[in-house]
Design an enzyme around this catalytic site. Structure first.
Site, PDB file in Angstrom:
ATOM      1  N   GLY A  67     -23.125  46.796 -29.280  1.00 12.54           N
ATOM      2  CA  GLY A  67     -24.179  47.578 -29.921  1.00 12.54           C
ATOM      3  C   GLY A  67     -25.536  47.103 -29.434  1.00 12.54           C
ATOM      4  CB  CYS A 114     -20.996  42.850 -26.353  1.00 12.04           C
ATOM      5  SG  CYS A 114     -22.639  42.625 -25.631  1.00 12.04           S
ATOM      6  CE1 TYR A 115     -25.591  43.472 -33.587  1.00  8.45           C
ATOM      7  CE2 TYR A 115     -23.542  44.376 -34.455  1.00  8.45           C
ATOM      8  CZ  TYR A 115     -24.841  43.943 -34.657  1.00  8.45           C
ATOM      9  OH  TYR A 115     -25.381  43.976 -35.912  1.00  8.45           O
ATOM     10  CG  HIS A 133     -19.305  45.283 -22.355  1.00  3.57           C
ATOM     11  ND1 HIS A 133     -19.204  45.982 -23.542  1.00  3.57           N
ATOM     12  CD2 HIS A 133     -20.574  44.809 -22.301  1.00  3.57           C
ATOM     13  CE1 HIS A 133     -20.371  45.941 -24.174  1.00  3.57           C
ATOM     14  NE2 HIS A 133     -21.220  45.238 -23.452  1.00  3.57           N
ATOM     15  CD  GLU A 173     -15.906  47.506 -23.213  1.00  2.00           C
ATOM     16  OE1 GLU A 173     -17.032  47.770 -23.662  1.00  2.00           O
ATOM     17  OE2 GLU A 173     -15.386  46.377 -23.296  1.00  2.00           O
ATOM     18  CG  ASP A 232     -10.208  70.188 -23.575  1.00  2.00           C
ATOM     19  OD1 ASP A 232      -9.468  69.385 -22.984  1.00  2.00           O
ATOM     20  OD2 ASP A 232     -11.441  70.031 -23.687  1.00  2.00           O
ATOM     21  CE  LYS A 246     -11.376  67.590 -20.134  1.00  2.00           C
ATOM     22  NZ  LYS A 246     -11.534  68.877 -20.781  1.00  2.00           N
TER      23      LYS A 246
END
Length: 513
Positions: free
Chosen positions: A55, A82-83, A172, A174, A230, A369
């Site tokens: 964040g 992180c945050y 991070h 990710e 979609d 997605k």
């Protein structure tokens, strides 16, 4: 079947969706929840693990996002990123302060050393690159925690309380820049949370079909089918669940790529659903005649789509359920509580008020997605629909610069088809995330045979991107560009010049209009 669930608690981090996608890539179901979600609601989800996102705030600032300390008493493992790492340290008695000098602040790629005896680094190299983004410093870690990773400038890159299953990393994991980052997340899920890995698209398909059948009963379902990924997957799932109780209205506005209308219709021929294809090309082009401004085009197309949809829905009669192809990023980006609204999503663009429906069905609203594409393959949709590139709602109307005519659209359709055919034949479609042609409103002098021409300039666009938020222009081999150019100029009347767009995003956007 009830899946094991991990909660991704969002503190405003820019990578919140990416964290959730990484968890699901590890075959573990997760949901993103705002940090303001009541504890009772979170506890009722019976999570096997919780991940705090990053964040933009500092935990010691007044009014910064906080978490009720009770969450640490549930006996549920927590990973702070992180945050989220600093918040865990701050909440549990540690001390977080502004970095006192530039060496304590870390941004970007950072050489990092890991204690591979820690469960989250199990089986990984002891050294690697991590992606840092923090200007605060953990001056003191909470009691019971040990340091399990460090960099040249920061002794507490990662902290752990193995007894309680609490872990924090100041980088991070990710993002792709962090080496073995996804493996670290996987270790947290399987080594710490003891996940069973019970999240698969096959299981989701079966569960969703059963849930749709139970909810719909003998009611009627109406879906506006655009032909995009979609709505196509949503249509296939609903058709599998309720068959002839589903009516799909496909408004063919004449602004699609070559043969796409026929391909969409053919794709749904195997189901017993009611498929209504409305040939509305002439009425759309009549409304768009002489219109050059792209936003004006968009508004006309959106309004006319709803009018056609309304007319067709009236013919069907009373409808119990209106279906939408809403997916999980739409839900997250539309915001909740005090979460930031990235963009509001209106999947039907203005629901017809005469439709007497019990409720809206959104069977894809928990899928990303890439998961929607996986589900499409499980439902045996053809690959050309499942892997379809992003295509703007207004279609080719915003890829023809200036005013629209059927002649211009047909010219662009033929040129674009050659471009896509040659890219695929060369195998470059595996390297390029989006590619298309644009018919500009620039005309120039050319020579063909012994005669002078004064025809249109066609622009080719191709980009590589991981998230479509930023993009780089694709380095298509010159020989391939030459082949594409020669074919288009020789086979498509009205075009005598080809340009290749070599602008990245930013400063440009991917689409021209």
């Amino acid at each position: 079947m009830a899946h094991q669930t991990v909660i991704v608690l969002d503190f405003g981090g820019q990578y919140n969706q990416l964290i959730a996608r990484r968890v699901r890539e590890c075959n573990v179901y997760c949901e993103v929840k705002p940090y303001t979600t009541p504890l009772a609601e979170l506890k009722a989800m019976n999570p096997i693990g919780i991940i705090f996102t990053g964040g933009p705030n500092s935990v010691y600032e007044e009014g910064s996002p906080k978490v009720d300390p009770e969450i640490f008493t549930w006996g549920v493992p927590v990973l702070g990123i992180c945050y989220g790492c600093q918040l865990m340290a701050h909440t549990l008695g540690g001390q977080v302060t502004p970095a006192q000098d530039d060496t304590a602040r870390e941004y970007g790629k950072t050489e990092t050393w890991y204690n591979t005896n820690s469960p989250i680094f199990k089986g990984l190299p002891q050294q690697g690159i991590s992606w840092m983004s923090h200007g605060d410093y953990m001056a003191q870690v909470p009691q019971g925690f040990e340091l399990v990773a460090h960099s040249a400038n920061c002794p507490n890159v990662a902290i752990a309380n193995e007894e309680k299953g609490f872990y924090g990393v100041q980088y991070h994991p990710e993002v792709n820049h962090t080496e073995n980052g996804v493996k670290m997340i996987r270790n947290f899920l399987y080594e710490v949370c003891h996940a069973a890995g019970d999240w698969t698209m096959e299981d989701y398909k079966n569960t969703a079909i059963a849930a749709i059948r139970e909810k719909v009963g003998d009611g009627k379902v109406l879906l506006a089918l655009s032909g995009g990924v979609d709505s196509s997957v949503c249509a296939a799932l609903l058709a599998e669940a309720v068959g002839s109780q589903l009516t799909c209205v496909f408004v063919d506005h004449g602004l699609m790529r070559k043969n796409e209308g026929d391909e969409v219709e053919a794709a749904f021929s195997k189901w017993a659903m009611n498929f209504v294809r409305v040939d509305a090309e002439s009425r759309f082009l009549a409304k768009l005649a002489g219109v050059e401004e792209p936003e004006h085009k968009r508004k006309i197309i959106g309004e006319e789509f709803i009018r056609v949809f309304e007319e067709e829905a009236k013919k069907i009669g009373a409808v119990d359920f209106l279906a939408q192809g809403t997916i999980y990023p739409d839900v997250i980006e539309s915001g909740a509580g005090d979460a930031a609204v990235i963009k509001s999503h209106h999947n039907v663009g203005g629901l017809p008020d005469y439709v007497d429906f019990k409720e809206i069905l959104e069977p894809l609203r928990l899928l990303f997605k890439d998961e929607v594409r996986q589900l499409g393959r499980e439902l045996q949709l053809p690959e050309y629909l499942v892997s379809r590139q992003p295509f703007p709602g207004p279609g080719l109307a915003i890829r023809v610069i200036g005013d629209l005519t059927k002649e211009k659209l047909d010219t662009l359709r033929d040129a674009d088809a050659i471009y896509r055919e040659e890219i695929a034949a060369a195998g470059e479609d595996k390297n390029i995330n989006q590619y298309f042609a644009v018919l500009t409103n620039t005309r120039s002098v050319g020579v063909m045979g012994d005669g002078r021409t004064y025809d249109y300039t066609l622009a080719l666009r191709a980009v590589t991107t991981s998230d479509f938020m930023t993009a780089d222009w694709a380095r298509i081999p010159y020989d391939l560009l030459d082949k594409i150019s020669v074919r288009i100029v020789n086979e498509v009347p009205g075009i005598n010049r080809i340009c290749y767009d070599i602008t990245s995003k930013p400063p440009a956007t991917i689409e021209w209009e």
